[in-house]
Design an enzyme around this catalytic site. Structure first.
Site, PDB file in Angstrom:
ATOM      1  N   HIS A  66       0.833  -1.231   0.055  1.00  0.00           N
ATOM      2  CA  HIS A  66       0.029   0.126   0.193  1.00  0.00           C
ATOM      3  C   HIS A  66       0.901   1.274  -0.092  1.00  0.00           C
ATOM      4  CE1 HIS A  66       0.294   1.388   4.419  1.00  0.00           C
ATOM      5  NE2 HIS A  66       0.306   0.180   4.520  1.00  0.00           N
ATOM      6  N   ASP A 183       6.217   2.461   6.371  1.00  0.00           N
ATOM      7  CA  ASP A 183       4.856   1.498   6.287  1.00  0.00           C
ATOM      8  C   ASP A 183       3.879   2.394   5.301  1.00  0.00           C
ATOM      9  OD1 ASP A 183       2.471   0.239   6.616  1.00  0.00           O
ATOM     10  OD2 ASP A 183       1.949   1.457   8.742  1.00  0.00           O
ATOM     11  N   GLU A 217      -5.400   1.203   2.524  1.00  0.00           N
ATOM     12  CA  GLU A 217      -4.883   0.501   3.580  1.00  0.00           C
ATOM     13  C   GLU A 217      -5.174   0.679   4.879  1.00  0.00           C
ATOM     14  OE1 GLU A 217      -2.749  -2.278   6.620  1.00  0.00           O
ATOM     15  OE2 GLU A 217      -2.282  -0.059   5.794  1.00  0.00           O
ATOM     16  N   GLU A 218      -4.643   1.935   5.369  1.00  0.00           N
ATOM     17  CA  GLU A 218      -4.659   2.901   6.400  1.00  0.00           C
ATOM     18  C   GLU A 218      -6.065   2.759   7.018  1.00  0.00           C
ATOM     19  OE1 GLU A 218      -2.066   2.680   8.248  1.00  0.00           O
ATOM     20  OE2 GLU A 218      -0.429   3.030   7.090  1.00  0.00           O
ATOM     21  N   ASP A 238       3.751  -5.808   3.625  1.00  0.00           N
ATOM     22  CA  ASP A 238       3.669  -4.610   4.620  1.00  0.00           C
ATOM     23  C   ASP A 238       4.950  -4.825   5.657  1.00  0.00           C
ATOM     24  OD1 ASP A 238       2.412  -2.474   5.974  1.00  0.00           O
ATOM     25  OD2 ASP A 238       0.467  -3.386   5.524  1.00  0.00           O
ATOM     26  N   HIS A 318       4.230   4.051  12.837  1.00  0.00           N
ATOM     27  CA  HIS A 318       3.389   5.080  12.844  1.00  0.00           C
ATOM     28  C   HIS A 318       3.659   6.158  13.719  1.00  0.00           C
ATOM     29  CE1 HIS A 318      -0.746   2.736  11.613  1.00  0.00           C
ATOM     30  NE2 HIS A 318       0.225   2.622  10.988  1.00  0.00           N
TER      31      HIS A 318
END
Length: 344
Positions: A66, A183, A217-218, A238, A318
């Site tokens: 992603h 990510d 995706e998030e 991922d 994150h």
């Protein structure tokens, strides 16, 4: 191969792409792959699909990475002209405190700013350190002369404008790459370079394979559509989650056995392990307790496939993320060995 991949990661992380505002990066990847002989399809949701014919056209594979990232939107404009935030994706306000950002207006004009606590100045606010980092207290200080709500509106900024965070990408002499949004731009770079090298080497995959660059995706539904009924195996590439009680590190490929959605397909997981053992690829098996992937989204959507999840180990996910060239190397190797292997 991974040095060119790391350079591509740097390029990708410097293209803002918060979930909901991903057209620019999708077009970049599409053009990059067109330059290397591929013709993709952009679906209605804005994801990019590259289908590569294989020797077996009846049994397909589906592999995703992603390209959407965490970000924010303008929630409102304060009386002093500063901006309220609304978060996009699963992260905490403390992870963006002090971060430089860009406000992307509907007209296409961009403004820079900084995300701060309202009570930042210790010379003024007694609770500068103790006040809760939340939507009420966090704001964007715009790098423009704006003293009121009207001043900010005159800049063309309004509710719903996207806010992206500076990536601050840096490659160290010791082989680390540290940046926001590793990510999942590490995985996207791996898939892009795999496709480029596949074409350069004039190789043919054993099975027709769909490469899917997902853009939602998030927020939970990135890779749950456009899955051909001939697809047997679905692999999400991922990030591997790191922290207390985790096995994943920055020097191996992480093979996920279970996340918040439940266990991944045992046969496919064992296939990854066998490929690593046979080819001497450094790996770790792991559980990601608070995690979902494109593959788990596909399962919730009812896809009848074997689903798997692998990825490079990403420290401080994150937030201010980091990984190492060795983890990228191992992930690239497993992706390549897998795509040239027989079905599990």
């Amino acid at each position: 191969m991974s040095q060119s991949t790391i350079e591509l990661v740097k390029t990708l992380t410097n293209i803002p792409s918060p979930t909901g505002d991903t057209t620019k990066i999708i077009n970049f990847i599409d053009q990059e792959l067109q330059n290397n002989g591929y013709q993709g399809i952009i679906n209605r949701k804005g994801s990019l699909i590259i289908t590569v014919p294989g020797k077996d056209a009846e049994n397909h594979r589906f592999i995703t990475a992603h390209i959407d990232t965490l970000g924010a939107m303008v929630r409102g404009i304060k009386p002093d002209g500063r901006l309220k935030l609304d978060l996009i994706g699963g992260f905490k306000y403390n992870s963006i405190e002090g971060e430089y950002c860009k406000i992307h207006t509907q007209s296409g004009k961009e403004y820079t700013g900084t995300i701060l606590m309202h009570q930042t100045s210790v010379h003024v606010y007694k609770d500068a350190g103790s006040a809760e980092r939340n939507q009420a207290n966090m704001e964007v200080r715009i790098d423009e002369k704006s003293f009121s709500e009207d001043d900010t509106k005159k800049l063309g900024i309004q509710v719903g404008d996207f806010i992206s965070f500076d990536s601050r990408t840096e490659i160290t002499p010791s082989g680390f790459i540290k940046s926001r949004h590793l990510d999942d731009k590490v995985s996207a770079a791996i898939l892009i370079n795999f496709l480029i090298n596949l074409k350069k080497n004039n190789e043919t995959l054993p099975y027709t394979t769909h490469f899917f660059f997902s853009n939602n995706e998030e927020i939970g539904y990135g890779g749950n559509s456009n899955i051909d009924e001939k697809v047997i195996e679905y692999l999400a590439v991922d990030m591997g989650a790191m922290g207390d009680d985790q096995q994943t590190d920055e020097y191996t490929v992480s093979i996920c056995v279970k996340d918040a959605s439940g266990p991944y397909h045992l046969g496919l997981r064992n296939h990854f392990v066998n490929l690593c053992e046979t080819n001497k690829i450094a790996y770790k098996l792991d559980i990601y307790p608070f995690y979902g992937s494109d593959a788990s989204a596909a399962m919730r959507a009812g896809a009848d496939v074997k689903h798997g999840l692998i990825g490079a180990g990403i420290e401080a996910s994150h937030a201010f993320e980091r990984t190492h060239q060795e983890s990228i190397d191992a992930t690239e190797q497993l992706v390549s060995k897998y795509l040239f292997s027989e079905l599990s």
